[in-house]
Motif scaffolding. Structure first.
Motif, PDB file in Angstrom:
ATOM      1  N   PRO A 108       0.811  -1.230   0.000  1.00 48.19           N
ATOM      2  CA  PRO A 108       0.000   0.000   0.000  1.00 48.19           C
ATOM      3  C   PRO A 108       0.841   1.275   0.000  1.00 48.19           C
ATOM      4  O   PRO A 108       0.531   2.238  -0.710  1.00 48.19           O
ATOM      5  CB  PRO A 108      -0.833  -0.131   1.277  1.00 48.19           C
ATOM      6  N   GLY A 109       1.897   1.303   0.795  1.00 43.67           N
ATOM      7  CA  GLY A 109       2.761   2.472   0.831  1.00 43.67           C
ATOM      8  C   GLY A 109       3.476   2.698  -0.479  1.00 43.67           C
ATOM      9  O   GLY A 109       3.636   3.841  -0.940  1.00 43.67           O
ATOM     10  N   LEU A 110       3.914   1.612  -1.107  1.00 50.25           N
ATOM     11  CA  LEU A 110       4.608   1.714  -2.385  1.00 50.25           C
ATOM     12  C   LEU A 110       3.668   2.235  -3.467  1.00 50.25           C
ATOM     13  O   LEU A 110       4.026   3.132  -4.245  1.00 50.25           O
ATOM     14  CB  LEU A 110       5.168   0.349  -2.781  1.00 50.25           C
ATOM     15  N   PHE A 111       2.453   1.702  -3.520  1.00 55.01           N
ATOM     16  CA  PHE A 111       1.489   2.155  -4.517  1.00 55.01           C
ATOM     17  C   PHE A 111       1.109   3.612  -4.271  1.00 55.01           C
ATOM     18  O   PHE A 111       0.870   4.374  -5.214  1.00 55.01           O
ATOM     19  CB  PHE A 111       0.247   1.267  -4.492  1.00 55.01           C
ATOM     20  N   ALA A 112       1.045   4.018  -3.008  1.00 50.48           N
ATOM     21  CA  ALA A 112       0.711   5.410  -2.689  1.00 50.48           C
ATOM     22  C   ALA A 112       1.767   6.365  -3.224  1.00 50.48           C
ATOM     23  O   ALA A 112       1.444   7.425  -3.785  1.00 50.48           O
ATOM     24  CB  ALA A 112       0.551   5.579  -1.181  1.00 50.48           C
ATOM     25  N   VAL A 113       3.041   6.001  -3.069  1.00 52.86           N
ATOM     26  CA  VAL A 113       4.124   6.828  -3.609  1.00 52.86           C
ATOM     27  C   VAL A 113       4.028   6.877  -5.129  1.00 52.86           C
ATOM     28  O   VAL A 113       4.137   7.952  -5.744  1.00 52.86           O
ATOM     29  CB  VAL A 113       5.495   6.281  -3.171  1.00 52.86           C
ATOM     30  N   ARG A 114       3.844   5.743  -5.745  1.00 56.28           N
ATOM     31  CA  ARG A 114       3.727   5.674  -7.209  1.00 56.28           C
ATOM     32  C   ARG A 114       2.625   6.587  -7.732  1.00 56.28           C
ATOM     33  O   ARG A 114       2.797   7.282  -8.742  1.00 56.28           O
ATOM     34  CB  ARG A 114       3.447   4.231  -7.627  1.00 56.28           C
ATOM     35  N   ASP A 115       1.485   6.602  -7.039  1.00 62.02           N
ATOM     36  CA  ASP A 115       0.313   7.314  -7.538  1.00 62.02           C
ATOM     37  C   ASP A 115       0.256   8.781  -7.121  1.00 62.02           C
ATOM     38  O   ASP A 115      -0.372   9.593  -7.814  1.00 62.02           O
ATOM     39  CB  ASP A 115      -0.966   6.620  -7.048  1.00 62.02           C
ATOM     40  N   ALA A 116       0.894   9.123  -6.017  1.00 62.25           N
ATOM     41  CA  ALA A 116       0.704  10.472  -5.464  1.00 62.25           C
ATOM     42  C   ALA A 116       1.941  11.362  -5.513  1.00 62.25           C
ATOM     43  O   ALA A 116       1.817  12.588  -5.405  1.00 62.25           O
ATOM     44  CB  ALA A 116       0.210  10.373  -4.014  1.00 62.25           C
ATOM     45  N   VAL A 117       3.116  10.773  -5.675  1.00 65.52           N
ATOM     46  CA  VAL A 117       4.339  11.578  -5.647  1.00 65.52           C
ATOM     47  C   VAL A 117       4.761  11.907  -7.075  1.00 65.52           C
ATOM     48  O   VAL A 117       5.061  10.997  -7.864  1.00 65.52           O
ATOM     49  CB  VAL A 117       5.472  10.830  -4.910  1.00 65.52           C
ATOM     50  N   PRO A 118       4.801  13.185  -7.450  1.00 61.72           N
ATOM     51  CA  PRO A 118       5.227  13.557  -8.800  1.00 61.72           C
ATOM     52  C   PRO A 118       6.651  13.081  -9.085  1.00 61.72           C
ATOM     53  O   PRO A 118       7.530  13.194  -8.230  1.00 61.72           O
ATOM     54  CB  PRO A 118       5.148  15.087  -8.788  1.00 61.72           C
ATOM     55  N   GLY A 119       6.856  12.530 -10.269  1.00 64.65           N
ATOM     56  CA  GLY A 119       8.193  12.103 -10.659  1.00 64.65           C
ATOM     57  C   GLY A 119       8.633  10.789 -10.045  1.00 64.65           C
ATOM     58  O   GLY A 119       9.825  10.469 -10.033  1.00 64.65           O
ATOM     59  N   ALA A 120       7.668   9.998  -9.537  1.00 67.53           N
ATOM     60  CA  ALA A 120       8.021   8.701  -8.934  1.00 67.53           C
ATOM     61  C   ALA A 120       7.835   7.575  -9.943  1.00 67.53           C
ATOM     62  O   ALA A 120       6.837   7.518 -10.669  1.00 67.53           O
ATOM     63  CB  ALA A 120       7.166   8.439  -7.704  1.00 67.53           C
ATOM     64  N   LYS A 121       8.784   6.682  -9.964  1.00 68.42           N
ATOM     65  CA  LYS A 121       8.737   5.499 -10.834  1.00 68.42           C
ATOM     66  C   LYS A 121       9.029   4.275  -9.986  1.00 68.42           C
ATOM     67  O   LYS A 121       9.964   4.283  -9.173  1.00 68.42           O
ATOM     68  CB  LYS A 121       9.761   5.617 -11.962  1.00 68.42           C
ATOM     69  N   VAL A 122       8.242   3.220 -10.170  1.00 69.52           N
ATOM     70  CA  VAL A 122       8.447   1.963  -9.454  1.00 69.52           C
ATOM     71  C   VAL A 122       8.786   0.880 -10.468  1.00 69.52           C
ATOM     72  O   VAL A 122       8.073   0.696 -11.460  1.00 69.52           O
ATOM     73  CB  VAL A 122       7.197   1.554  -8.655  1.00 69.52           C
ATOM     74  N   ILE A 123       9.881   0.177 -10.220  1.00 70.26           N
ATOM     75  CA  ILE A 123      10.309  -0.925 -11.088  1.00 70.26           C
ATOM     76  C   ILE A 123      10.038  -2.225 -10.351  1.00 70.26           C
ATOM     77  O   ILE A 123      10.494  -2.413  -9.224  1.00 70.26           O
ATOM     78  CB  ILE A 123      11.803  -0.786 -11.444  1.00 70.26           C
ATOM     79  N   TYR A 124       9.302  -3.126 -11.003  1.00 66.30           N
ATOM     80  CA  TYR A 124       8.841  -4.354 -10.363  1.00 66.30           C
ATOM     81  C   TYR A 124       9.707  -5.538 -10.789  1.00 66.30           C
ATOM     82  O   TYR A 124       9.645  -5.989 -11.927  1.00 66.30           O
ATOM     83  CB  TYR A 124       7.392  -4.636 -10.748  1.00 66.30           C
ATOM     84  N   LYS A 125      10.481  -6.051  -9.857  1.00 69.51           N
ATOM     85  CA  LYS A 125      11.322  -7.219 -10.124  1.00 69.51           C
ATOM     86  C   LYS A 125      10.647  -8.468  -9.541  1.00 69.51           C
ATOM     87  O   LYS A 125      10.709  -8.718  -8.332  1.00 69.51           O
ATOM     88  CB  LYS A 125      12.712  -7.038  -9.509  1.00 69.51           C
ATOM     89  N   GLU A 126      10.000  -9.235 -10.406  1.00 69.66           N
ATOM     90  CA  GLU A 126       9.377 -10.483  -9.980  1.00 69.66           C
ATOM     91  C   GLU A 126      10.463 -11.434  -9.484  1.00 69.66           C
ATOM     92  O   GLU A 126      11.372 -11.795 -10.226  1.00 69.66           O
ATOM     93  CB  GLU A 126       8.613 -11.123 -11.141  1.00 69.66           C
ATOM     94  N   GLN A 155      -1.340  -5.369  -9.061  1.00 67.73           N
ATOM     95  CA  GLN A 155      -1.903  -4.741  -7.870  1.00 67.73           C
ATOM     96  C   GLN A 155      -2.936  -5.641  -7.192  1.00 67.73           C
ATOM     97  O   GLN A 155      -2.932  -5.768  -5.962  1.00 67.73           O
ATOM     98  CB  GLN A 155      -2.509  -3.382  -8.227  1.00 67.73           C
ATOM     99  N   VAL A 156      -3.807  -6.282  -7.969  1.00 67.20           N
ATOM    100  CA  VAL A 156      -4.801  -7.156  -7.323  1.00 67.20           C
ATOM    101  C   VAL A 156      -4.141  -8.423  -6.791  1.00 67.20           C
ATOM    102  O   VAL A 156      -4.548  -8.961  -5.753  1.00 67.20           O
ATOM    103  CB  VAL A 156      -5.976  -7.519  -8.265  1.00 67.20           C
ATOM    104  N   LEU A 157      -3.099  -8.906  -7.462  1.00 66.11           N
ATOM    105  CA  LEU A 157      -2.370 -10.067  -6.948  1.00 66.11           C
ATOM    106  C   LEU A 157      -1.739  -9.753  -5.590  1.00 66.11           C
ATOM    107  O   LEU A 157      -1.744 -10.584  -4.682  1.00 66.11           O
ATOM    108  CB  LEU A 157      -1.276 -10.493  -7.929  1.00 66.11           C
ATOM    109  N   MET A 158      -1.226  -8.534  -5.453  1.00 64.75           N
ATOM    110  CA  MET A 158      -0.540  -8.165  -4.226  1.00 64.75           C
ATOM    111  C   MET A 158      -1.514  -7.798  -3.109  1.00 64.75           C
ATOM    112  O   MET A 158      -1.299  -8.151  -1.941  1.00 64.75           O
ATOM    113  CB  MET A 158       0.404  -6.984  -4.503  1.00 64.75           C
ATOM    114  N   LEU A 159      -2.594  -7.118  -3.457  1.00 66.60           N
ATOM    115  CA  LEU A 159      -3.502  -6.616  -2.428  1.00 66.60           C
ATOM    116  C   LEU A 159      -4.666  -7.548  -2.131  1.00 66.60           C
ATOM    117  O   LEU A 159      -5.178  -7.563  -1.006  1.00 66.60           O
ATOM    118  CB  LEU A 159      -4.053  -5.242  -2.840  1.00 66.60           C
ATOM    119  N   GLU A 160      -5.101  -8.313  -3.128  1.00 61.90           N
ATOM    120  CA  GLU A 160      -6.297  -9.126  -2.952  1.00 61.90           C
ATOM    121  C   GLU A 160      -6.051 -10.627  -3.108  1.00 61.90           C
ATOM    122  O   GLU A 160      -6.887 -11.436  -2.724  1.00 61.90           O
ATOM    123  CB  GLU A 160      -7.372  -8.696  -3.967  1.00 61.90           C
TER     124      GLU A 160
END
Length: 237
Positions: A108-126, A155-160
């Motif tokens: 949840p915290g990671l997704f919040a940064v991704r969605d709300a912080v300007p200039g934020a990028k998240v790279i997902y390493k499976e 997102q649904v895999l991680m949260l739900e």
């Protein structure tokens, strides 16, 4: 530090022995050292604490060097999914497993940064390390990328997600609009298997052996990061 303690005790006890012309043998020295440390256990505790700090410092430095060495694989692999601002200067890389409770705690915290912080990028390493269900989920998520729905599915895999069986994965896939027949077929793509193997090798090279693990501003942060703590690490008010 323990070596220094042992040396000090040895020198302290050796002097009177030499003066009395009675050389001490190994057993005598070991007995004196054991007695001294038994009567002063705080010395051992301080030595172990110092050793642990030194070990952590060395591991952190090795990780920084490895992250710099493998920068292209970490930050610019075209096969790695990402979300947020494609040109973002705030970059968070996460190595994760869908079945990892600490990954789910951090999500949840990671997704919040991704969605709300300007200039934020998240790279997902499976990085599936918790068995066959984890591997199946990672393959499904990467296969979803071919339909342009990786991030929604991730997102649904991680949260739900709770059921990572074939049926459970397909039910979640359907909920985000994926063509489940195509998804099931794409999961068998050898390129996905090869990518996951590369990611495991990359994690090993960096010194990552558990999930989650984050790389933020060139530094490795192993373990969960609670909501709100991402902003603290990033220096965001």
């Amino acid at each position: 530090m323990l070596r220094a303690v042992v040396a000090a005790v040895f020198l302290f006890t050796l002097t009177p022995a030499v003066a009395d012309d009675q050389p001490m043998n190994r057993t005598d020295v070991e007995a004196i050292i054991e007695d001294y440390l038994t009567r002063n256990p705080e010395i051992v505790i301080r030595a172990l604490e110092a050793w642990e700090r030194l070990r952590e410092e060395r591991e952190a430095e090795a990780a920084i060097q490895a992250i710099a060495r493998f920068d292209a694989d970490i930050h610019h692999d075209p096969d790695t999914p990402w979300g947020g601002d494609p040109d973002g200067e705030i970059v968070i890389v996460e190595f994760f497993d869908y079945r990892c409770g600490y990954c789910r705690m951090s999500a949840p915290g990671l997704f919040a940064v991704r969605d709300a912080v300007p200039g934020a990028k998240v790279i997902y390493k499976e990085f599936p390390i918790l068995g066959e269900d984890s591997l199946r989920a990672a393959k499904a998520a990467l296969a979803a990328r071919k339909q342009g729905l990786y991030e929604a599915y991730h997102q649904v895999l991680m949260l739900e997600g709770e059921d990572y069986s074939e049926a459970g994965l397909m039910a979640l896939a359907q909920s985000v609009g994926l063509d489940t027949g195509r998804l099931s077929a794409d999961m068998k793509d050898p390129a996905i298997e090869a990518y996951l193997e590369r990611t495991h090798q990359l994690a090993s090279a960096i010194g990552i052996n558990g999930t989650p693990a984050f790389i933020i501003n060139g530094e490795l942060y192993p373990g969960a990061i609670r909501p709100g703590d991402f902003e603290i690490i990033l220096g965001i008010e």
